[in-house]
Design a protein around this motif. Structure first.
Motif, mmCIF file in Angstrom:
data_model
loop_
_atom_site.group_PDB
_atom_site.id
_atom_site.type_symbol
_atom_site.label_atom_id
_atom_site.label_comp_id
_atom_site.label_asym_id
_atom_site.label_seq_id
_atom_site.Cartn_x
_atom_site.Cartn_y
_atom_site.Cartn_z
ATOM 1 N N SER A 25 -4.242 1.431 -0.527
ATOM 2 C CA SER A 25 -4.415 1.673 0.906
ATOM 3 C C SER A 25 -3.749 2.972 1.337
ATOM 4 O O SER A 25 -4.324 3.768 2.085
ATOM 5 C CB SER A 25 -3.835 0.494 1.695
ATOM 6 N N ILE A 26 -2.534 3.192 0.847
ATOM 7 C CA ILE A 26 -1.786 4.415 1.183
ATOM 8 C C ILE A 26 -2.533 5.649 0.692
ATOM 9 O O ILE A 26 -2.700 6.630 1.417
ATOM 10 C CB ILE A 26 -0.370 4.359 0.568
ATOM 11 N N GLU A 29 -5.811 6.241 2.648
ATOM 12 C CA GLU A 29 -5.521 6.785 3.974
ATOM 13 C C GLU A 29 -5.193 8.280 3.893
ATOM 14 O O GLU A 29 -5.577 9.058 4.768
ATOM 15 C CB GLU A 29 -4.357 6.031 4.614
ATOM 16 N N LEU A 71 4.658 9.483 -0.524
ATOM 17 C CA LEU A 71 4.043 8.486 0.361
ATOM 18 C C LEU A 71 4.345 7.059 -0.108
ATOM 19 O O LEU A 71 4.648 6.189 0.711
ATOM 20 C CB LEU A 71 2.528 8.699 0.425
ATOM 21 N N LEU A 72 4.263 6.833 -1.411
ATOM 22 C CA LEU A 72 4.551 5.494 -1.935
ATOM 23 C C LEU A 72 6.001 5.113 -1.646
ATOM 24 O O LEU A 72 6.285 4.000 -1.199
ATOM 25 C CB LEU A 72 4.257 5.419 -3.431
ATOM 26 N N ASN A 75 6.828 4.098 1.803
ATOM 27 C CA ASN A 75 6.265 2.802 2.176
ATOM 28 C C ASN A 75 6.806 1.653 1.335
ATOM 29 O O ASN A 75 6.173 0.604 1.217
ATOM 30 C CB ASN A 75 4.733 2.871 2.084
#
Length: 80
Positions: A25-26, A29, A71-72, A75
């Motif tokens: 999902s990340i 996006e 990004l990972l 999150n």
């Protein structure tokens, strides 16, 4: 494109379906193309499981790896 930049590197190795879904999902996006290596193969509606099916490696291009890892991590995932 430069061949080196197109080479795939693993940014996350996990056996958790939730983590795979979150990472996918990340990356979707952020419009970062990725490949899931390992896990369960779905071909012709059959589930084919190999010995390493427990773990999935999420791979991205070398040039996308720093941004994808950041990004990972932001999150709650622990990138490779």
């Amino acid at each position: 494109m430069n061949e080196e930049n197109d080479r795939l590197v693993t940014i996350l190795t996990t056996g958790g379906g939730g983590q795979i879904a979150l990472a996918s999902s990340i990356l979707d996006e952020a419009e970062i193309p990725y490949f899931e290596k390992g896990g369960v193969s779905r071909r012709l509606g059959l589930y084919l499981i190999n010995a390493s099916a427990r773990f999935v490696e999420i791979q991205v291009r070398v040039m996308d790896a720093p941004a994808a890892r950041k990004l990972l991590a932001e999150n709650g995932l622990e990138p490779d």
